[in-house]
Design an enzyme around this catalytic site. Sequence first.
Site, PDB file in Angstrom:
ATOM      1  N   VAL A  62      -4.820   9.236 -62.047  1.00 21.07           N
ATOM      2  CA  VAL A  62      -3.969  10.263 -62.670  1.00 21.07           C
ATOM      3  C   VAL A  62      -2.531   9.750 -62.731  1.00 21.07           C
ATOM      4  CG1 VAL A  62      -3.106  12.630 -62.424  1.00 21.07           C
ATOM      5  CG2 VAL A  62      -5.446  12.093 -61.733  1.00 21.07           C
ATOM      6  N   TYR A 147      10.181   8.420 -41.034  1.00 18.16           N
ATOM      7  CA  TYR A 147      10.656   8.800 -42.370  1.00 18.16           C
ATOM      8  C   TYR A 147      11.652   7.767 -42.879  1.00 18.16           C
ATOM      9  CZ  TYR A 147      12.851  11.747 -45.974  1.00 18.16           C
ATOM     10  OH  TYR A 147      13.350  12.241 -47.147  1.00 18.16           O
TER      11      TYR A 147
END
Length: 334
Positions: A62, A147
Amino acid sequence: MKILITGGAGFIGSHLVDKLLYEQHEVYVIDNLSTGSLENIRHNLENTNFHFVHEDINSYDVLYDLCSKCNLIFHLASSVGVKYIMDNPVKSLNSNILSSISIIKIAADLKKRIVVFSTSEIYGKNKSPELRENDDRIIGNSFRWSYSIGKAVAEYYCYAYGKEIGLDYVVIRCFNIVGPRQVGNYGMVLPRLVGQALQNEPMTVYDDGTQVRTFTHVNDLVNILSLIVENSEINKEIFNVGSNNSISIIDLAKKIKAITSSLSEITFIPTREIFGSDFEDPKVRIPSNDKLLSIIGEYNFLNIDEIINNVVEYFIKTYNFEPKSIFEPSMKCR
Ligand code: UDP
């Protein structure tokens, strides 16, 4: 242009969608609605220039198909918020590292320009009063820094594909972006404090509140993005984007309390009680904007009072103030 925004139903992504549709671009969004919300983009669903794909960006086919259709990619999809990352470690690593590597490689293979969203967390514990793009990254050992490391990996992939096969990229390091549609669920301080103040609940300042952050309104960020991206000569570059609104968290809490005429008590909570004893909270985070301003010229950022007033107005307009309702994942809208 045809533009893809990964994470376009999130707080920043949805504002970027609004801006790009306003500028008459055709906009494609891929978002799994994990931290984003349909409410953020619902007003655009009928627009024929807007296409929403409810899918995870780890769905390679996708993603590849969407990238093929577009001339420009904004990669925002990411797990956000210190609290969310600490609570969802595997999901966060997958979205911050695996999906970034995947989309950067696709952009390189298809020769598409990509804007990758990075973070002031990149600088870690560096206490410089003006963080510059080539300053040191000072990172601790605990998972809290995953992160920062994930975003650094994405930056390095941009650099590597740029060097080896000419990837056309811009990296944006965001400094505490705030504004309407940002929710407090994932730890972000400004919407949390505003929500608490408006409900006369205790305002949660972590540790002693002397941590300093620089808050930037999301509209300023999207305006600046347009200025940078329009200029195709800006290529293979990294920019800090942050205002000059530096303020300690305790002063921020006092300001929010005054602006909302709140009866809330300001409380102090040790971060170790929330995130564990090895949690490290950067003391100071202030950007140098010299590189950014050398490209876009002078820029007047919204000041902290204007930002708080705008967020307060949004909260009052949007939420029913039933106790705790604003911190639930499915927000109640009027
Ligand atoms: N913070 C706080 N109270 C809260 C949430 C956060 O005092 O309810 C503090 C947090 O410890 C940090 C600062 O506010 O020092 C900014 O936190 P945020 O999560 O908004 O962004 P960060 O700069 O950590 O990415």
